[in-house]
Motif scaffolding. Sequence first.
Motif, PDB file in Angstrom:
ATOM      1  N   ASN A 193      -4.082   4.379   5.937  1.00  0.00           N
ATOM      2  CA  ASN A 193      -3.100   5.464   6.021  1.00  0.00           C
ATOM      3  C   ASN A 193      -2.196   5.490   4.794  1.00  0.00           C
ATOM      4  O   ASN A 193      -1.875   6.568   4.271  1.00  0.00           O
ATOM      5  N   GLU A 194      -1.817   4.312   4.322  1.00  0.00           N
ATOM      6  CA  GLU A 194      -0.980   4.242   3.130  1.00  0.00           C
ATOM      7  C   GLU A 194      -1.742   4.762   1.913  1.00  0.00           C
ATOM      8  O   GLU A 194      -1.198   5.502   1.081  1.00  0.00           O
ATOM      9  N   ARG A 195      -3.025   4.390   1.827  1.00  0.00           N
ATOM     10  CA  ARG A 195      -3.842   4.861   0.705  1.00  0.00           C
ATOM     11  C   ARG A 195      -3.988   6.377   0.753  1.00  0.00           C
ATOM     12  O   ARG A 195      -3.972   7.051  -0.282  1.00  0.00           O
ATOM     13  N   PHE A 196      -4.128   6.912   1.958  1.00  0.00           N
ATOM     14  CA  PHE A 196      -4.224   8.366   2.117  1.00  0.00           C
ATOM     15  C   PHE A 196      -2.952   9.046   1.623  1.00  0.00           C
ATOM     16  O   PHE A 196      -3.008  10.057   0.915  1.00  0.00           O
ATOM     17  N   GLN A 197      -1.814   8.493   1.991  1.00  0.00           N
ATOM     18  CA  GLN A 197      -0.541   9.090   1.584  1.00  0.00           C
ATOM     19  C   GLN A 197      -0.339   9.031   0.072  1.00  0.00           C
ATOM     20  O   GLN A 197       0.208   9.958  -0.533  1.00  0.00           O
ATOM     21  N   VAL A 198      -0.795   7.952  -0.552  1.00  0.00           N
ATOM     22  CA  VAL A 198      -0.551   7.749  -1.982  1.00  0.00           C
ATOM     23  C   VAL A 198      -1.607   8.434  -2.844  1.00  0.00           C
ATOM     24  O   VAL A 198      -1.292   9.100  -3.844  1.00  0.00           O
ATOM     25  N   LYS A 199      -2.882   8.280  -2.465  1.00  0.00           N
ATOM     26  CA  LYS A 199      -3.966   8.741  -3.333  1.00  0.00           C
ATOM     27  C   LYS A 199      -4.711   9.962  -2.812  1.00  0.00           C
ATOM     28  O   LYS A 199      -5.546  10.522  -3.517  1.00  0.00           O
ATOM     29  N   GLY A 200      -4.442  10.357  -1.557  1.00  0.00           N
ATOM     30  CA  GLY A 200      -5.059  11.570  -1.037  1.00  0.00           C
ATOM     31  C   GLY A 200      -6.372  11.321  -0.313  1.00  0.00           C
ATOM     32  O   GLY A 200      -6.941  10.224  -0.335  1.00  0.00           O
ATOM     33  N   LEU A 201      -6.859  12.380   0.326  1.00  0.00           N
ATOM     34  CA  LEU A 201      -8.058  12.294   1.164  1.00  0.00           C
ATOM     35  C   LEU A 201      -9.327  12.074   0.359  1.00  0.00           C
ATOM     36  O   LEU A 201     -10.259  11.399   0.812  1.00  0.00           O
TER      37      LEU A 201
END
Length: 317
Positions: free
Chosen positions: A141-149
């Motif tokens: 989830n953190e990676r999604f928030q930072v780097k996108g889908l």
Amino acid sequence: MAPNSALNAVANYIMTKVLLSVVGPTAIGKTALSIQLAQHFKTEIISADSRQFYKELQIGTAAPTPIELSSAPHHFIKHISVETHYNVGAFENDAINVLTELFKTNNVVVMVGGSGLYVKVVTHGLDQFPEVDPSIREALNERFQVKGLQRLQEQLKELDPLSYQTIAIDNPHRVIRALEICIASGHPYSSFLDNNIATRDFKTLTIGLTAERSIIYDRINRRVDQMMTEGLLNEVKSLKSKQHLNALNTVGYKELFNYLDGEWDLEFAVSEIKKNTRRFAKRQLTWFKKNDSTLWFNWDTKISDIIARIERDIKTS
């Protein structure tokens, strides 16, 4: 055939409880076929379209119209709010309870929908997955928030190409769920599918509608244009304050939210709806084609021919 054998065959036909599951890509004509089947067999319809469950979503989900709903009894159409937490497990429980009641007075029930996972839980039950350390989900989830889908999609494509081709790849929740299983188990998410086939008290006969890709895409494009004419933009505007809800992370809505947020112009947003719907249809076909027992018909096959084949299969089952 001897008289007793004939009587036994008729008795077996009458006693068999059959779920007619109508599947296929979006805009192919599933709703119309399901109503014709329900009218012929004098029965009812349950919807397995996960976005037609929501009261607030009418135009963008191509939910049955009032006239269509009056043509045959329907279940699971606009029965909950977008603010209701409702998942595939809850639907399985609700759908099986409704089917249990319907089969008390009907030998045949029709199910229709293009949400492959929701169709599958009714016919086969939920799959069993390994437990996942919460820290894996948190990190994703953190990676999604930072780097996108897109980064998560690329990782899923590497770890599980089959899931990449079949799940709702534009839905962050679905992508993260598949990835966390891959990472936690060391095996593809898709390898855990179909590993826990539930026992059902009815036989399922799956009816698939299809067409050449050019026809499917043309029907999709024309449907989107029709939705816009019918007022899809106003429907989306009415839901603007709720756009953060998962139920609205849906093709036809999320693109117009981008327009309303000033990120896209309207023409581009509509073109994206068409493109994303075409991609969704491709994933639907990939998913449904995995079922080798499906009876596939071209989208313009005469209803009399489809019914004749269904009745023949029921009688010989």
